[in-house]
Design a protein around this motif. Sequence first.
Motif, PDB file in Angstrom:
ATOM      1  N   ASN A  17     -27.524  10.378 -17.698  1.00 24.50           N
ATOM      2  CA  ASN A  17     -28.568  10.533 -18.232  1.00 24.50           C
ATOM      3  C   ASN A  17     -28.537  10.461 -19.670  1.00 24.50           C
ATOM      4  OD1 ASN A  17     -30.893   9.986 -16.268  1.00 24.50           O
ATOM      5  ND2 ASN A  17     -29.536  11.421 -15.124  1.00 24.50           N
ATOM      6  N   PHE A  18     -27.751  11.033 -20.281  1.00 23.35           N
ATOM      7  CA  PHE A  18     -27.654  11.368 -21.792  1.00 23.35           C
ATOM      8  C   PHE A  18     -27.384  10.043 -22.498  1.00 23.35           C
ATOM      9  CE2 PHE A  18     -25.384  12.334 -25.577  1.00 23.35           C
ATOM     10  CZ  PHE A  18     -26.343  12.878 -26.353  1.00 23.35           C
ATOM     11  N   PHE A  21     -30.538   7.854 -21.941  1.00 23.70           N
ATOM     12  CA  PHE A  21     -31.395   8.408 -23.016  1.00 23.70           C
ATOM     13  C   PHE A  21     -30.911   7.724 -24.730  1.00 23.70           C
ATOM     14  CE2 PHE A  21     -32.011  11.372 -26.680  1.00 23.70           C
ATOM     15  CZ  PHE A  21     -33.580  11.672 -26.526  1.00 23.70           C
ATOM     16  N   CYS A  73     -32.310  14.100 -17.374  1.00 24.11           N
ATOM     17  CA  CYS A  73     -31.489  15.143 -17.865  1.00 24.11           C
ATOM     18  C   CYS A  73     -32.193  16.402 -17.482  1.00 24.11           C
ATOM     19  CB  CYS A  73     -31.352  15.236 -19.523  1.00 24.11           C
ATOM     20  SG  CYS A  73     -30.221  13.836 -20.171  1.00 24.11           S
TER      21      CYS A  73
END
Length: 247
Positions: A17-18, A21, A73
């Motif tokens: 998810n980072f 992002f 996150c």
Amino acid sequence: MEGDCLSCMKYLMFLFNFFIFLGGACLLGVGIWVIVDPTGFREIVAANPLLFTGAYIMLAMGAMLFLLGFLGCCGAIRENKCLLLFFFMFILLIFLAELSAAILAFIFRENLTREFFTKELKTHYLRNNDTDVFSSTWNSVMITFACCGVNGPEDFEAVPPHPHSPSDEVTPEACCQRELQSREGIFVNKDACLTGVERFQNRQGCYTVILNSFETYVYLAGALAIGVLAIELFAMIFAMCLFRGIQ
């Protein structure tokens, strides 16, 4: 053992998810740059409804990925089932939309050939008529990239002269060499260029110039798109596994 596996999955979910992002932040940045860039793209985007729509779709997709990466996150670290389910459903919709767009781009790729652009130029181009969106867009492209037509100045032999232009005008103003490649740039020798003197014209076609300029970025964008799809797929798998593992 199960607790260690769940903990490992949680941190992998956070890592994926980072990256989502960061990908969303990059798309958001590129979309903003295309719209506000002062070197010519803003004018082209504003004049072409398709590019205008595409730039705002890129902005919207970037903002959505940015938000979803943040939610994913948070959901992973806090082990919140509601956030994880919300994340999974929306990332699935985005994944399907991106996959559909890639399939459509592949199906309609023949609309980006040299022959297609040449035919469109000869049919719709009105030379220095900047009230016409198609002509204005082409003029902006030719001035910005210091090129002429799709293949070269010969593309305009079949294009009738503008009603208010001299009858001996062979080449559009946008094909003439300038000291600075912008609409405000001073012509090297405008009169000689318009009457067909080759050394004062930009002789290279825009198709080749633009293809060479963006060839590296096209492959990079394709690799980035494949990478984003793979990351989204793994993120959905981890989200569902983590969702089922949380008591």
